[in-house]
Design a protein around this motif. Structure first.
Motif, mmCIF file in Angstrom:
data_model
loop_
_atom_site.group_PDB
_atom_site.id
_atom_site.type_symbol
_atom_site.label_atom_id
_atom_site.label_comp_id
_atom_site.label_asym_id
_atom_site.label_seq_id
_atom_site.Cartn_x
_atom_site.Cartn_y
_atom_site.Cartn_z
ATOM 1 N N ASP A 103 0.818 -1.209 0.000
ATOM 2 C CA ASP A 103 0.000 0.000 0.000
ATOM 3 C C ASP A 103 0.855 1.263 0.000
ATOM 4 N N ARG A 104 1.894 1.263 0.800
ATOM 5 C CA ARG A 104 2.768 2.433 0.923
ATOM 6 C C ARG A 104 4.218 1.988 0.891
ATOM 7 N N VAL A 105 5.056 2.767 0.199
ATOM 8 C CA VAL A 105 6.477 2.433 0.113
ATOM 9 C C VAL A 105 7.304 3.711 0.223
ATOM 10 N N GLY A 106 8.354 3.635 1.019
ATOM 11 C CA GLY A 106 9.357 4.685 1.072
ATOM 12 C C GLY A 106 10.661 4.124 0.533
ATOM 13 N N SER A 107 11.504 4.970 -0.009
ATOM 14 C CA SER A 107 12.765 4.496 -0.583
ATOM 15 C C SER A 107 13.891 5.462 -0.236
ATOM 16 N N PHE A 108 15.056 4.883 0.034
ATOM 17 C CA PHE A 108 16.241 5.679 0.351
ATOM 18 C C PHE A 108 17.400 5.181 -0.496
ATOM 19 N N THR A 109 18.241 6.090 -0.937
ATOM 20 C CA THR A 109 19.485 5.656 -1.568
ATOM 21 C C THR A 109 20.459 5.267 -0.464
ATOM 22 N N TYR A 110 21.303 4.307 -0.756
ATOM 23 C CA TYR A 110 22.288 3.863 0.237
ATOM 24 C C TYR A 110 23.250 5.000 0.572
ATOM 25 N N SER A 111 23.522 5.140 1.840
ATOM 26 C CA SER A 111 24.560 6.067 2.282
ATOM 27 C C SER A 111 25.293 5.433 3.456
ATOM 28 N N ALA A 112 26.569 5.681 3.546
ATOM 29 C CA ALA A 112 27.384 5.091 4.605
ATOM 30 C C ALA A 112 26.972 5.659 5.964
ATOM 31 N N VAL A 113 26.890 4.778 6.945
ATOM 32 C CA VAL A 113 26.570 5.167 8.316
ATOM 33 C C VAL A 113 27.772 4.821 9.192
ATOM 34 N N THR A 140 7.436 3.193 -10.063
ATOM 35 C CA THR A 140 6.758 1.900 -10.107
ATOM 36 C C THR A 140 5.723 1.806 -8.996
ATOM 37 N N GLN A 141 6.118 2.235 -7.788
ATOM 38 C CA GLN A 141 5.218 2.147 -6.646
ATOM 39 C C GLN A 141 4.062 3.136 -6.755
ATOM 40 N N ALA A 142 4.280 4.285 -7.386
ATOM 41 C CA ALA A 142 3.217 5.294 -7.489
ATOM 42 C C ALA A 142 1.986 4.716 -8.162
ATOM 43 N N GLU A 143 2.172 3.962 -9.221
ATOM 44 C CA GLU A 143 1.038 3.350 -9.917
ATOM 45 C C GLU A 143 0.356 2.314 -9.038
ATOM 46 N N ILE A 144 1.162 1.539 -8.305
ATOM 47 C CA ILE A 144 0.600 0.522 -7.405
ATOM 48 C C ILE A 144 -0.208 1.192 -6.298
ATOM 49 N N SER A 145 0.354 2.234 -5.695
ATOM 50 C CA SER A 145 -0.341 2.938 -4.614
ATOM 51 C C SER A 145 -1.659 3.533 -5.111
ATOM 52 N N ALA A 146 -1.634 4.101 -6.312
ATOM 53 C CA ALA A 146 -2.864 4.677 -6.871
ATOM 54 C C ALA A 146 -3.927 3.599 -7.052
ATOM 55 N N ASN A 147 -3.521 2.435 -7.541
ATOM 56 C CA ASN A 147 -4.474 1.343 -7.726
ATOM 57 C C ASN A 147 -5.023 0.848 -6.393
ATOM 58 N N ARG A 148 -4.173 0.796 -5.370
ATOM 59 C CA ARG A 148 -4.631 0.354 -4.049
ATOM 60 C C ARG A 148 -5.651 1.345 -3.474
ATOM 61 N N LEU A 149 -5.401 2.634 -3.664
ATOM 62 C CA LEU A 149 -6.321 3.639 -3.142
ATOM 63 C C LEU A 149 -7.625 3.684 -3.941
ATOM 64 N N GLU A 211 -2.498 9.065 -6.222
ATOM 65 C CA GLU A 211 -1.491 8.095 -5.785
ATOM 66 C C GLU A 211 -1.115 8.234 -4.325
ATOM 67 N N HIS A 212 -1.505 9.351 -3.691
ATOM 68 C CA HIS A 212 -1.145 9.573 -2.294
ATOM 69 C C HIS A 212 -2.350 9.719 -1.369
ATOM 70 N N ASP A 213 -3.363 10.459 -1.796
ATOM 71 C CA ASP A 213 -4.423 10.903 -0.901
ATOM 72 C C ASP A 213 -5.806 10.446 -1.349
ATOM 73 N N LEU A 214 -6.710 10.471 -0.366
ATOM 74 C CA LEU A 214 -8.117 10.224 -0.629
ATOM 75 C C LEU A 214 -8.890 11.530 -0.503
ATOM 76 N N TYR A 215 -10.003 11.613 -1.221
ATOM 77 C CA TYR A 215 -10.905 12.759 -1.144
ATOM 78 C C TYR A 215 -12.273 12.237 -0.735
ATOM 79 N N ALA A 216 -12.935 12.948 0.160
ATOM 80 C CA ALA A 216 -14.126 12.377 0.764
ATOM 81 C C ALA A 216 -15.136 13.429 1.155
ATOM 82 N N GLU A 217 -16.345 12.949 1.467
ATOM 83 C CA GLU A 217 -17.405 13.787 2.003
ATOM 84 C C GLU A 217 -17.854 13.202 3.338
#
Length: 220
Positions: A103-113, A140-149, A211-217
């Protein structure tokens, strides 16, 4: 969970005992929401990350969770450009994203810690490729998230109100964690905005989604 409090689980590893937690979600004891940091799908990369390294088992578990609690919202995070990640291994990650249909995905580029064992790994991925892969993953995830919503259009949802201003009433469903997930933007008149306050629960009907939000009444 019996006190009307929203309890949401974050940073949960996909071990078998999580099934019992999902049963509690199906029973309405805790929110039907799981934040599971899968991080990748390729076994070699996962092993280097010191993570559970069987994407097929993870997919089975995701499907099992949904069979127990069809309303569950599953969120995860992934890292692109981990040292040594090849084009093929990144493609495996994209395949996993598609099959898991999270439903939701976050992504980070690798960085040294500082102090991390991964700092000792060779074969670094160039920064521009890390960024490019992150962009591809999120597209890729944006389309999936939109379909899930989209599946929630015309559904009835309980919304916790977070923000009221001169134009909108904004809140979250049970499937949206604060600050990291989407919101519900509620069509409202001045009368309605004066009627409610932050922290109220309201019942709404979802009218549209992106792809991110819902609209409602608000239900009358």
């Amino acid at each position: 969970g019996g006190l009307g409090i929203w309890i949401r689980l974050h940073y949960v590893y996909p071990y078998p005992h999580v099934d019992k937690l999902v049963e509690l979600m199906a029973d309405g004891k805790i929110l039907p929401y799981l934040d599971v940091p899968f991080q990748h799908a390729n076994p070699r990369i996962l092993k280097a990350m010191k993570r559970p390294a069987n994407a097929e088992n993870v997919l089975k578990r995701v499907r099992h969770w949904r069979s127990i609690c069809p309303d569950i919202a599953i969120r995860s995070t992934f890292i692109t450009g981990f040292p040594g990640e090849t084009d093929r291994e990144f493609d495996e990650l994209l395949d996993f994203i598609d099959l898991a249909s999270l439903d939701r995905v976050g992504s980070f580029t690798y960085s040294a810690v500082e102090g991390a064992a991964a700092n000792e790994l060779g074969d670094p991925v160039p920064e521009e490729i890390r960024q490019e892969r992150q962009e591809i993953l999120m597209e890729t995830q944006a389309e999936i998230s939109a379909n899930r919503l989209d599946r929630l259009i015309d559904s009835q949802q309980t919304v916790l109100l977070d923000h009221i201003d001169n134009e909108n009433i904004i809140g979250r469903t049970r499937g949206d964690a604060p600050e990291v997930d989407g919101t519900v933007i509620i069509d409202s008149s001045e009368e309605l905005r004066q009627q409610y306050k932050i922290g109220d629960f309201v019942e709404v009907t979802v009218t549209s989604a992106d792809e991110h939000d819902l609209y409602a009444e608000i239900n009358e």
